[in-house]
Motif scaffolding. Sequence first.
Motif, PDB file in Angstrom:
ATOM      1  N   ASN A   1      -7.892   2.241  -1.554  1.00 44.53           N
ATOM      2  CA  ASN A   1      -7.413   0.889  -1.246  1.00 44.53           C
ATOM      3  C   ASN A   1      -6.128   0.940  -0.436  1.00 44.53           C
ATOM      4  O   ASN A   1      -5.945   0.178   0.508  1.00 44.53           O
ATOM      5  CB  ASN A   1      -7.193   0.079  -2.530  1.00 44.53           C
ATOM      6  N   TRP A   2      -5.230   1.849  -0.816  1.00 47.56           N
ATOM      7  CA  TRP A   2      -3.964   1.993  -0.090  1.00 47.56           C
ATOM      8  C   TRP A   2      -4.229   2.391   1.355  1.00 47.56           C
ATOM      9  O   TRP A   2      -3.612   1.856   2.277  1.00 47.56           O
ATOM     10  CB  TRP A   2      -3.077   3.040  -0.784  1.00 47.56           C
TER      11      TRP A   2
ATOM     12  N   SER B   1      -6.948   1.817   3.172  1.00 44.77           N
ATOM     13  CA  SER B   1      -7.552   0.725   3.947  1.00 44.77           C
ATOM     14  C   SER B   1      -6.578  -0.430   4.169  1.00 44.77           C
ATOM     15  O   SER B   1      -6.553  -1.019   5.246  1.00 44.77           O
ATOM     16  CB  SER B   1      -8.828   0.230   3.269  1.00 44.77           C
ATOM     17  N   GLU B   2      -5.751  -0.760   3.176  1.00 44.02           N
ATOM     18  CA  GLU B   2      -4.788  -1.854   3.321  1.00 44.02           C
ATOM     19  C   GLU B   2      -3.726  -1.542   4.362  1.00 44.02           C
ATOM     20  O   GLU B   2      -3.253  -2.422   5.068  1.00 44.02           O
ATOM     21  CB  GLU B   2      -4.104  -2.146   1.988  1.00 44.02           C
ATOM     22  N   ASN B   3      -3.341  -0.289   4.462  1.00 45.87           N
ATOM     23  CA  ASN B   3      -2.276   0.100   5.374  1.00 45.87           C
ATOM     24  C   ASN B   3      -2.798   0.669   6.686  1.00 45.87           C
ATOM     25  O   ASN B   3      -2.036   1.187   7.485  1.00 45.87           O
ATOM     26  CB  ASN B   3      -1.348   1.111   4.698  1.00 45.87           C
TER      27      ASN B   3
END
Length: 134
Positions: free
Chosen positions: A118-119, A121-123
């Motif tokens: 998730n980190w 893809s979010e960043n």
Amino acid sequence: MKNLKLTIFAASLIFLVSSCTIRLVDFTTISTKNVNLGIDKSQGTRVEGKASYFLNIGFNLKDAIDDAMEQAGTGYDLLIDGVVSYQNLPFVTVVKVEGVAVNAAKMRLSMTEEEYNNWLSENKAIEVKEDKTK
């Protein structure tokens, strides 16, 4: 007298057309924009590194950045929220680097696989996988 003027003119011309290129820094990631990487800065340590150069001989940013990372201690491999400044004094240039040093591997290990993905893809980060065919 004529030869002296010609010599001074030739030396001046050579000085004016000569140039020097210096490598300032090698970097993996760099940005001048405020980017939220989602990194817990409280896990890091505030550091400051300096490097001084007499007559700008050997001037580069890498020495100051390396000094800052060494001030943080072993295991720290990422400098975030960094500020680079330099000061010109008579005959001496001082480069100063400040920032928060963090341990990227420790940050990765503090997350579950799902949190880490998730980190990424979010960043809009990328993960480099090792080539196992070697």
